[in-house]
Design a protein around this motif. Structure first.
Motif, PDB file in Angstrom:
ATOM      1  N   ALA A  80     -11.993 -13.248  63.757  1.00 38.97           N
ATOM      2  CA  ALA A  80     -11.680 -14.943  62.873  1.00 38.97           C
ATOM      3  C   ALA A  80     -10.974 -15.859  63.644  1.00 38.97           C
ATOM      4  O   ALA A  80     -11.539 -16.826  63.232  1.00 38.97           O
ATOM      5  CB  ALA A  80     -10.499 -14.801  61.534  1.00 38.97           C
ATOM      6  N   LEU A  81     -10.611 -15.185  65.092  1.00 42.79           N
ATOM      7  CA  LEU A  81     -10.516 -17.011  66.014  1.00 42.79           C
ATOM      8  C   LEU A  81     -11.504 -16.674  66.680  1.00 42.79           C
ATOM      9  O   LEU A  81     -11.527 -16.080  67.839  1.00 42.79           O
ATOM     10  CB  LEU A  81      -8.949 -15.747  66.908  1.00 42.79           C
ATOM     11  CG  LEU A  81      -7.791 -15.060  66.021  1.00 42.79           C
ATOM     12  CD1 LEU A  81      -6.363 -15.085  67.543  1.00 42.79           C
ATOM     13  CD2 LEU A  81      -7.389 -16.005  65.097  1.00 42.79           C
ATOM     14  N   GLY A  82     -11.772 -18.521  66.785  1.00 41.28           N
ATOM     15  CA  GLY A  82     -13.096 -18.589  67.191  1.00 41.28           C
ATOM     16  C   GLY A  82     -13.478 -19.635  67.776  1.00 41.28           C
ATOM     17  O   GLY A  82     -14.192 -20.505  68.350  1.00 41.28           O
ATOM     18  N   THR A  83     -12.108 -20.118  68.359  1.00 37.98           N
ATOM     19  CA  THR A  83     -12.195 -21.622  69.534  1.00 37.98           C
ATOM     20  C   THR A  83     -12.246 -20.625  70.892  1.00 37.98           C
ATOM     21  O   THR A  83     -12.245 -19.612  71.636  1.00 37.98           O
ATOM     22  CB  THR A  83     -10.243 -21.650  69.443  1.00 37.98           C
ATOM     23  OG1 THR A  83      -9.632 -21.429  70.551  1.00 37.98           O
ATOM     24  CG2 THR A  83     -10.292 -22.001  68.577  1.00 37.98           C
ATOM     25  N   VAL A  84     -12.502 -22.041  71.421  1.00 40.41           N
ATOM     26  CA  VAL A  84     -13.492 -21.534  73.187  1.00 40.41           C
ATOM     27  C   VAL A  84     -12.329 -20.560  73.109  1.00 40.41           C
ATOM     28  O   VAL A  84     -12.625 -19.559  74.587  1.00 40.41           O
ATOM     29  CB  VAL A  84     -13.283 -22.675  74.052  1.00 40.41           C
ATOM     30  CG1 VAL A  84     -13.867 -21.879  75.184  1.00 40.41           C
ATOM     31  CG2 VAL A  84     -14.801 -23.151  73.416  1.00 40.41           C
TER      32      VAL A  84
END
Length: 225
Positions: A80-84
């Motif tokens: 669910a951690l979707g940052t660059v």
């Protein structure tokens, strides 16, 4: 293709396992990190799908432990951690691909297939052998002494499960979970029926049996020639 799914969300895991099996994959599931790593190191998989945030041991730690053992099995990270920065961190930790939740199931399938193609082109295992018994995982063809052996889809899965564990006692619980995705004993003869059919196909008419019953324990696939 043999997959390991490490996912602690049981509802999501049930959905994924069901969908993957309907698409022809053999899938094993683990619900926490330490057990997932144990399975990953004890067995061979074509692709490992691992959630990043897991109880006991997180997904990136699992990948790190595998890479330290020179295990290059492709790992697809689910998170669910979707940052660059999150994606970069996951890939630098040794992951081969990174899929952010929520995702489309069709995209998951496409990424698994891409990882398997990449791995196959680099010499990944496509055949399982034991004595004169050979299973081609790409064509799904089984032969013994060069003779074709016709198997149903479930019999193929059952034989593949055994071939990946040569000489190892395989219990009813292992078969129920690994082949039928049942986490309880339904108190039926489902295993006995399929094992009997598999034995007839693999052993009948040949000079020696490969599938052996270990009384009170389970079954073992071994060549005693």
């Amino acid at each position: 293709m043999h997959l390991l799914l490490i996912e602690d969300d049981l509802e999501a895991a049930e959905y994924l396992v069901k969908g993957l099996r309907e698409n022809g994959y053999t899938v094993e599931h683990s619900a926490e990190g330490r057990d997932g790593l144990a399975r990953a190191t004890q067995n061979r998989y074509d692709v490992i799908i691992a959630d990043r945030q897991l109880p006991c041991m997180d997904g990136l730690a699992i990948i790190g432990a595998l890479r330290q053992k020179s295990d290059q099995t492709p790992v697809l990270i689910l998170s669910a951690l979707g940052t660059v920065d999150d994606r970069v961190h996951g890939l630098k930790a040794g992951g081969d691909d990174y899929l952010t939740k929520p995702f489309a199931f069709s995209e998951l399938l496409a990424r698994i297939e891409a990882l398997n193609r990449r791995n196959s082109s680099s010499g990944a295992e496509t055949r399982l052998l034991l004595g004169d018994l050979e299973m081609d995982l790409l064509s799904r063809r089984v032969t013994r002494e060069g003779r074709n052996i016709d198997l149903t889809s479930k019999e193929f899965q059952l034989l593949e499960y055994l071939l990946r564990r040569p000489g190892q006692i395989v219990t009813r619980t292992m078969l129920l979970e690994g082949v039928w995705n049942l986490h309880f004993d339904p108190q039926t003869n489902i295993i006995d029926v399929h094992m009997s059919r598999l034995r007839n196909a693999v052993d009948k008419g040949f000079s020696r049996p490969l599938i052996h019953t270990v009384r009170g324990a389970g079954y073992v696939l071994k060549d005693e020639a």
